[in-house]
Motif scaffolding. Structure first.
Motif, PDB file in Angstrom:
ATOM      1  N   SER A  44       0.836  -1.198   0.000  1.00 14.69           N
ATOM      2  CA  SER A  44       0.000   0.000   0.000  1.00 14.69           C
ATOM      3  C   SER A  44       0.872   1.250   0.000  1.00 14.69           C
ATOM      4  O   SER A  44       2.005   1.232   0.507  1.00 14.69           O
ATOM      5  N   SER A  45       0.340   2.323  -0.552  1.00  9.79           N
ATOM      6  CA  SER A  45       1.120   3.570  -0.615  1.00  9.79           C
ATOM      7  C   SER A  45       1.440   4.066   0.794  1.00  9.79           C
ATOM      8  O   SER A  45       2.517   4.617   1.039  1.00  9.79           O
ATOM      9  N   GLU A  46       0.524   3.836   1.717  1.00 11.21           N
ATOM     10  CA  GLU A  46       0.744   4.277   3.095  1.00 11.21           C
ATOM     11  C   GLU A  46       1.944   3.556   3.709  1.00 11.21           C
ATOM     12  O   GLU A  46       2.809   4.186   4.317  1.00 11.21           O
ATOM     13  N   TYR A  47       1.997   2.229   3.521  1.00 14.18           N
ATOM     14  CA  TYR A  47       3.104   1.490   4.116  1.00 14.18           C
ATOM     15  C   TYR A  47       4.412   1.749   3.363  1.00 14.18           C
ATOM     16  O   TYR A  47       5.481   1.838   3.983  1.00 14.18           O
ATOM     17  N   LEU A  50       6.344   4.513   4.571  1.00 14.27           N
ATOM     18  CA  LEU A  50       7.049   4.178   5.804  1.00 14.27           C
ATOM     19  C   LEU A  50       8.279   3.329   5.506  1.00 14.27           C
ATOM     20  O   LEU A  50       9.377   3.588   6.000  1.00 14.27           O
ATOM     21  N   ASN A  51       8.090   2.292   4.688  1.00 15.39           N
ATOM     22  CA  ASN A  51       9.173   1.381   4.318  1.00 15.39           C
ATOM     23  C   ASN A  51       9.104   1.080   2.822  1.00 15.39           C
ATOM     24  O   ASN A  51       8.351   0.194   2.395  1.00 15.39           O
ATOM     25  N   PRO A  52       9.883   1.803   2.029  1.00 14.35           N
ATOM     26  CA  PRO A  52       9.847   1.625   0.570  1.00 14.35           C
ATOM     27  C   PRO A  52      10.196   0.208   0.107  1.00 14.35           C
ATOM     28  O   PRO A  52       9.923  -0.150  -1.043  1.00 14.35           O
ATOM     29  N   LYS A  53      10.785  -0.606   0.989  1.00 13.95           N
ATOM     30  CA  LYS A  53      11.107  -1.986   0.624  1.00 13.95           C
ATOM     31  C   LYS A  53       9.847  -2.852   0.547  1.00 13.95           C
ATOM     32  O   LYS A  53       9.883  -3.931  -0.051  1.00 13.95           O
TER      33      LYS A  53
END
Length: 211
Positions: A44-47, A50-53
């Motif tokens: 998800s874009s939200e996560y 937070l963590n692009p990985k």
């Protein structure tokens, strides 16, 4: 004060368990937030902000977000030095900790990932199947080395419990699904039994199962 800002993003059944356990052992004040892989929440874009990985674990601190299990484990041990989770005053022994955790991260976990995530390394369906078939052999060889050379017993460092132990417990719990019988590795099996009976481990596993 920073301890009150910690938020761990995890998914049950993943290596994030090691960091979750370390936070409990350290007596940290933290929040644990489940990331639902079934609904691709990690994508998800939200996560991803937070963590692009797009993976777990991720640890939100007062200074920024940390990823990668060895880094999280060392951070927790250093943030809570009184917990005694790492030999912070012994450079050689601390290097041993990082040596062991790096092996779990870079070799054992990768060998395991070939069973479900061969698409990371190949687009060829036959090649992916070949990777899957190789997993039991590779995992068996990894744990043979751990049994013989790397697990001092009763804990990874010998008499001293450390951040290596929840990490080993986490990856050893995947052995059965990887087609490897833990009974062939007496020291690893004993370590797994003792960890599984620990009240901290029982508590965290119950929390994750209920999330």
């Amino acid at each position: 004060m920073m301890a009150h800002m910690l938020t761990l993003y995890y998914t049950p059944g993943t290596c994030a368990l090691a960091s979750h356990l370390a936070l409990e052992y350290a007596g940290a004040a933290y929040q644990a937030v489940r990331v639902d892989f079934a609904t691709q929440q990690q994508r998800s874009s939200e996560y991803l902000r937070l963590n692009p990985k797009g993976r777990v674990p991720a640890l939100v601190t007062g200074q920024g977000v940390l990823t990668e299990t060895p880094a999280l484990l060392q951070y927790i041990a250093q943030l809570f030095p009184r917990s005694g989770l790492a030999p912070l005053d012994d450079p050689f022994l601390m290097a041993r900790v990082n040596e062991f955790n790096s092996y779990l991260c870079s070799t054992v976990h990768i060998a395991h990932a070939h069973r479900m995530r061969g698409y990371r390394w190949s687009d060829d369906a036959q090649a992916i199947e070949t990777m899957k078939k190789k997993v039991p052999q590779n995992i068996a060889e990894c744990f043979a080395l751990i049994e013989r050379e790397m697990l001092a017993a009763p804990w990874v460092l010998g008499e001293r419990f450390s951040i290596c132990d929840p990490y080993l417990f986490t990856l050893a719990s995947w052995m059965k699904s990887d087609g490897v019988d833990i009974a062939n590795y007496p020291k690893v099996a004993d370590h797994q039994r003792r960890m599984a009976a620990d009240p901290v481990v029982v508590k965290v596993l119950a929390q994750q199962a209920a999330s």
